[in-house]
Design a protein around this motif. Structure first.
Motif, PDB file in Angstrom:
ATOM      1  N   UNK A 267       5.659   7.608   8.345  1.00  0.00           N
ATOM      2  CA  UNK A 267       5.358   8.922   7.768  1.00  0.00           C
ATOM      3  C   UNK A 267       4.929   8.877   6.315  1.00  0.00           C
ATOM      4  N   UNK A 268       4.787   7.669   5.740  1.00  0.00           N
ATOM      5  CA  UNK A 268       4.345   7.568   4.347  1.00  0.00           C
ATOM      6  C   UNK A 268       2.826   7.402   4.302  1.00  0.00           C
ATOM      7  N   UNK A 269       2.249   7.545   3.103  1.00  0.00           N
ATOM      8  CA  UNK A 269       0.798   7.391   2.989  1.00  0.00           C
ATOM      9  C   UNK A 269       0.471   5.920   2.751  1.00  0.00           C
ATOM     10  N   UNK A 270      -0.711   5.515   3.201  1.00  0.00           N
ATOM     11  CA  UNK A 270      -1.125   4.120   3.039  1.00  0.00           C
ATOM     12  C   UNK A 270      -2.648   4.055   3.128  1.00  0.00           C
TER      13      UNK A 270
ATOM     14  N   UNK B 172       7.915   8.157  -1.347  1.00  0.00           N
ATOM     15  CA  UNK B 172       7.394   9.524  -1.419  1.00  0.00           C
ATOM     16  C   UNK B 172       7.158  10.015   0.003  1.00  0.00           C
TER      17      UNK B 172
ATOM     18  N   UNK C  94      -1.987  12.602  -4.741  1.00  0.00           N
ATOM     19  CA  UNK C  94      -1.223  11.519  -4.115  1.00  0.00           C
ATOM     20  C   UNK C  94      -1.958  10.947  -2.901  1.00  0.00           C
ATOM     21  N   UNK C  95      -2.571  11.824  -2.121  1.00  0.00           N
ATOM     22  CA  UNK C  95      -3.256  11.364  -0.908  1.00  0.00           C
ATOM     23  C   UNK C  95      -4.734  11.053  -1.160  1.00  0.00           C
TER      24      UNK C  95
ATOM     25  N   UNK D 197      -1.721   8.997   6.743  1.00  0.00           N
ATOM     26  CA  UNK D 197      -0.265   9.041   6.900  1.00  0.00           C
ATOM     27  C   UNK D 197       0.086   8.082   8.036  1.00  0.00           C
TER      28      UNK D 197
ATOM     29  N   UNK E  81       0.795  -1.231   0.000  1.00  0.00           N
ATOM     30  CA  UNK E  81       0.000   0.000   0.000  1.00  0.00           C
ATOM     31  C   UNK E  81       0.824   1.275   0.000  1.00  0.00           C
ATOM     32  N   UNK E  82       2.146   1.156  -0.107  1.00  0.00           N
ATOM     33  CA  UNK E  82       2.990   2.358  -0.130  1.00  0.00           C
ATOM     34  C   UNK E  82       3.540   2.552  -1.537  1.00  0.00           C
TER      35      UNK E  82
ATOM     36  N   UNK F 297       5.205  12.446   2.058  1.00  0.00           N
ATOM     37  CA  UNK F 297       4.052  13.349   1.869  1.00  0.00           C
ATOM     38  C   UNK F 297       4.297  14.737   2.440  1.00  0.00           C
TER      39      UNK F 297
END
Lengths: 208, 208
Positions: free
Chosen positions: B179-182, A111, A126-127, B174, A92-93, A113
Motif C-alpha cells: 500500500x506504499x508508493x514506489x 508514509x 508525494x506521488x 501504489x 524506492x519507498x 498514501x
C-alpha cells in the motif's frame, strides 16, 4: 491562528526530536542546502521512529530511499553514512527503520498514501503527480508542517541476522596500476582500475 | 611547540575549509559521533579539493568509499547524500572527486600510500596493518593533524557524460501488496515486496 514567518508555520508548538520546527528548518537549510519538503516530512518520520524505540538503545538505521530522508536521519540521529550506522537501500519507498544494533528488533516508519487525502497538495507532491515546476515549495512546506505525522504509519520489524553489521577486517593491497590502496579481495587491481570509475581520463594537474 | 589540548594538535594554525582544526574536530564529534582518523584525513582531502576548483563553480561530489570520507564531504561542502549532490561508489579507494555539475570537469584527491612512509603509525592505520584494538586513537588523530595534506595527491578528471545527473521524473504507483508508493518501473509490486527488504516479518505495533 494565522501562519507566521517565512515558513508559514502556524502557532502549533510542534517539535522534531526536541527541536522547534523553525530551528529544525534552519538546520535543514544549513546542511541540505534548502528546506526541501522531503526533509520536513522526514523530520516527522525520524521523530516518530525515535519516540518508539527504548531509551538508551544503541540503534542503526536503514533508509529505503536515497532522496532527502537520509539527511533527516543524519541530522537528527547519531547515524550517518560515513560512520556506518546508516545504510541506504534503494527500495524506492519513503521509509526508514531504526533497529537495535545487536538484536535487530526495531521500528519502521513509512508514509501511508491513503492518509494523504486531506492534503491534496502534499499528496500530489508525494506521488509525483503533476508538473514539478508548478509547485509552490513554500506553501508545500507550510502544509507539511501542519500535516505533521498525520500520514505516517509505524510497524515493528526484525532486521535479518545476515544484515546486522559484521566488523570485518578486510586485508588491503597496493594497486599495481594506480598505486593506491584497495581491499585485496577486489582482485588483482582495484575496482577503479577495473573500469568502475565513472571518470576518464585522469590527468596530472598542470604544474604538479 | 608542545602538543596542546585533548587532540594533541600542535601550535600549527592549520585550517580545514576555513575552520580551525579544533573547531573542525568539534563538528566531527557532533556529526560523526567521534573524532575518527578517517574524518581528520578526510577533512584535509576536502580542503585540498575545494582549493583546486574555480570559485563559484556549482559542484557535485563522488566519494569512492562509504567509510568516513562521505561525512567529511557532507560536513564541509553543500553536497549531501540526501540532496543528491554526493554519490558514493564503493570502489574501495579513499578518494573523492568534486566536479562541475554541468560539464563534468573536476579534481580528484587521493591518498598516495608511498608518501605515508614518514608516519609509520598513520601508514599502518591507513593500510589496515596490525591489530585494530592496539591503536591509540588519540595519538593517531594527533599525528594525522600534523601530517595534514602531506600524503595527498591531486588529479584533474572529467566525469563521464552518462554519469552526470539527469533530472528524471519517475512515475509512481501504489504497491498492491504494502500500500506504499514506489517507482512504477520497479515492477508490479515494490522492491520491498519483491523480497529486497532485509527485515521480516513486519508486525503492526501493539495497540495500533
Amino acid at each position: 491562528m494565522k501562519a507566521t514567518g517565512s515558513t508559514g508555520i502556524s502557532g502549533d508548538p510542534a517539535r522534531i526530536c526536541g527541536i522547534g520546527l523553525e530551528d529544525y528548518i534552519r538546520k535543514v537549510r544549513a546542511f541540505h542546502g534548502y528546506a526541501a519538503p522531503g526533509m520536513i516530512l522526514g523530520g516527522f518520520m525520524v521523530d516518530l521512529a525515535v519516540s518508539h524505540i527504548p531509551e538508551g538503545m544503541l540503534f542503526d538505521a536503514i533508509c529505503e530511499t536515497p532522496k532527502c530522508l537520509p539527511d533527516a536521519i543524519q541530522l537528527l540521529t547519531p547515524c550517518t553514512v560515513g560512520n556506518g550506522w546508516l545504510r541506504i537501500l534503494s527500495l524506492g519507498r519513503f521509509a526508514l527503520v531504526l533497529y537495535d544494533k545487536k538484536g535487530g528488533e526495531g521500528v519502521r516508519v513509512y508514509v501511508d498514501p491513503s492518509r494523504l487525502a486531506p492534503w491534496p497538495m502534499a499528496r500530489d507532491w508525494f506521488l509525483k503527480v503533476g508538473p514539478k515546476e508548478k509547485r509552490d515549495l513554500e506553501e508545500l512546506v507550510s502544509i507539511l508542517c501542519k500535516m505533521g505525522p498525520g500520514p505516517l504509519g509505524v510497524q515493528s520489524v526484525r532486521v535479518e541476522p545476515g544484515f546486522l553489521r559484521l566488523s570485518r577486517h578486510r586485508e588491503f593491497s597496493i594497486c599495481s596500476r594506480c598505486g593506491e590502496s584497495y581491499p585485496k579481495d577486489d582482485g588483482p587491481v582495484c575496482l577503479g582500475c577495473q573500469g568502475q570509475a565513472p571518470y576518464s581520463p585522469v590527468f596530472p594537474l598542470p604544474g604538479k
